[in-house]
Design a protein around this motif. Structure first.
Motif, mmCIF file in Angstrom:
data_model
loop_
_atom_site.group_PDB
_atom_site.id
_atom_site.type_symbol
_atom_site.label_atom_id
_atom_site.label_comp_id
_atom_site.label_asym_id
_atom_site.label_seq_id
_atom_site.Cartn_x
_atom_site.Cartn_y
_atom_site.Cartn_z
ATOM 1 N N ARG A 1 -16.609 10.824 4.905
ATOM 2 C CA ARG A 1 -16.335 9.986 3.880
ATOM 3 C C ARG A 1 -15.486 11.063 2.871
ATOM 4 O O ARG A 1 -15.457 12.045 3.243
ATOM 5 N N PRO A 2 -14.945 10.261 2.080
ATOM 6 C CA PRO A 2 -13.893 10.768 1.319
ATOM 7 C C PRO A 2 -14.725 11.826 0.370
ATOM 8 O O PRO A 2 -15.832 11.630 -0.291
ATOM 9 N N GLY A 3 -14.160 12.971 0.271
ATOM 10 C CA GLY A 3 -14.995 14.288 -0.075
ATOM 11 C C GLY A 3 -15.472 15.228 0.574
ATOM 12 O O GLY A 3 -15.816 16.400 0.402
ATOM 13 N N ASP A 4 -15.724 14.741 1.695
ATOM 14 C CA ASP A 4 -16.260 15.714 3.065
ATOM 15 C C ASP A 4 -15.321 16.877 2.964
ATOM 16 O O ASP A 4 -14.014 16.451 3.288
ATOM 17 N N GLU A 5 -15.649 18.058 3.568
ATOM 18 C CA GLU A 5 -14.950 18.999 3.775
ATOM 19 C C GLU A 5 -15.280 19.395 5.236
ATOM 20 O O GLU A 5 -16.545 19.635 5.361
ATOM 21 N N THR B 1 -6.752 13.931 11.715
ATOM 22 C CA THR B 1 -7.941 13.179 10.525
ATOM 23 C C THR B 1 -7.166 12.780 9.525
ATOM 24 O O THR B 1 -7.708 12.012 8.602
ATOM 25 N N GLY B 2 -5.691 12.916 9.298
ATOM 26 C CA GLY B 2 -4.670 12.357 8.159
ATOM 27 C C GLY B 2 -4.963 13.014 6.805
ATOM 28 O O GLY B 2 -4.512 12.358 5.840
ATOM 29 N N ALA B 3 -5.950 14.088 7.004
ATOM 30 C CA ALA B 3 -6.061 14.815 5.742
ATOM 31 C C ALA B 3 -4.577 15.914 5.570
ATOM 32 O O ALA B 3 -4.303 16.313 6.533
ATOM 33 N N THR B 4 -4.543 15.923 4.269
ATOM 34 C CA THR B 4 -3.269 16.816 3.984
ATOM 35 C C THR B 4 -3.632 18.231 3.162
ATOM 36 O O THR B 4 -2.733 19.068 3.045
ATOM 37 N N ASP B 5 -4.926 18.218 2.729
ATOM 38 C CA ASP B 5 -5.372 19.458 2.079
ATOM 39 C C ASP B 5 -6.076 20.337 3.392
ATOM 40 O O ASP B 5 -7.181 20.413 3.040
ATOM 41 N N THR B 6 -5.451 20.967 3.906
ATOM 42 C CA THR B 6 -5.851 21.694 5.070
ATOM 43 C C THR B 6 -5.539 23.366 4.709
ATOM 44 O O THR B 6 -4.477 23.704 4.451
ATOM 45 N N VAL B 7 -6.402 24.358 4.835
ATOM 46 C CA VAL B 7 -6.373 25.654 4.298
ATOM 47 C C VAL B 7 -6.778 26.423 5.615
ATOM 48 O O VAL B 7 -8.119 26.369 6.096
ATOM 49 N N ALA B 8 -6.254 27.502 6.023
ATOM 50 C CA ALA B 8 -6.997 28.595 6.637
ATOM 51 C C ALA B 8 -7.656 29.478 6.108
ATOM 52 O O ALA B 8 -7.236 30.165 5.012
ATOM 53 N N LEU B 9 -8.864 29.476 6.577
ATOM 54 C CA LEU B 9 -9.732 30.364 5.620
ATOM 55 C C LEU B 9 -10.131 31.885 6.198
ATOM 56 O O LEU B 9 -10.383 32.789 5.329
ATOM 57 N N LEU B 10 -10.078 31.943 7.320
ATOM 58 C CA LEU B 10 -10.584 33.072 7.927
ATOM 59 C C LEU B 10 -9.929 33.168 9.363
ATOM 60 O O LEU B 10 -9.808 32.538 10.035
ATOM 61 N N ARG B 11 -9.393 34.364 9.663
ATOM 62 C CA ARG B 11 -8.949 34.844 10.979
ATOM 63 C C ARG B 11 -9.809 35.977 11.480
ATOM 64 O O ARG B 11 -9.983 37.025 10.899
ATOM 65 N N ILE C 1 -11.424 15.539 3.449
ATOM 66 C CA ILE C 1 -11.213 14.201 3.764
ATOM 67 C C ILE C 1 -10.982 13.477 2.316
ATOM 68 O O ILE C 1 -11.678 13.585 1.466
ATOM 69 N N THR C 2 -9.826 12.700 2.289
ATOM 70 C CA THR C 2 -9.501 12.111 0.986
ATOM 71 C C THR C 2 -9.653 10.456 1.299
ATOM 72 O O THR C 2 -9.721 10.058 2.448
ATOM 73 N N PRO C 3 -9.746 9.649 0.344
ATOM 74 C CA PRO C 3 -9.634 8.187 0.562
ATOM 75 C C PRO C 3 -8.466 7.754 1.321
ATOM 76 O O PRO C 3 -8.556 6.685 2.037
ATOM 77 N N ARG C 4 -7.385 8.551 1.314
ATOM 78 C CA ARG C 4 -6.225 8.202 2.218
ATOM 79 C C ARG C 4 -6.199 8.587 3.651
ATOM 80 O O ARG C 4 -5.308 8.366 4.554
#
Length: 83
Positions: A73-77, A9-19, A32-35
């Motif tokens: 879109r930017p802002g989508d999670e 995705t090219g996203a860098t703000d990725t977090v493991a939420l649940l295992r 998803i960011t503009p970049r």
């Protein structure tokens, strides 16, 4: 797996939420960011590993069921279960 999602995705703000330890499943959230490479692309254009699904796209604070034609879109999670 988190880095594979970031790569796709090219996203860098990725977090493991649940295992889910018994099942060996993680739920990862990425924004998803503009970049992000995925910004402006439809889901079917994003190369993901076989068996990887985007379970939910949170847009404007509301969860939606994604379709292959959904344009990110930017802002989508994205919530992505991973094995």
């Amino acid at each position: 797996m988190r880095s594979l999602i970031e790569e796709a995705t090219g996203a860098t703000d990725t977090v493991a939420l649940l295992r889910l330890s018994k099942a060996g499943v993680d739920v990862v959230e990425t924004a998803i960011t503009p970049r992000s490479r995925a910004a402006g692309r439809v889901l079917s254009e994003i190369p993901l590993l076989a068996g990887t699904v985007i379970a939910t796209v949170i847009r404007d604070g509301r969860p939606t069921v994604p379709t292959p034609e959904m344009r990110l879109r930017p802002g989508d999670e994205l919530l992505v279960p991973t094995l």
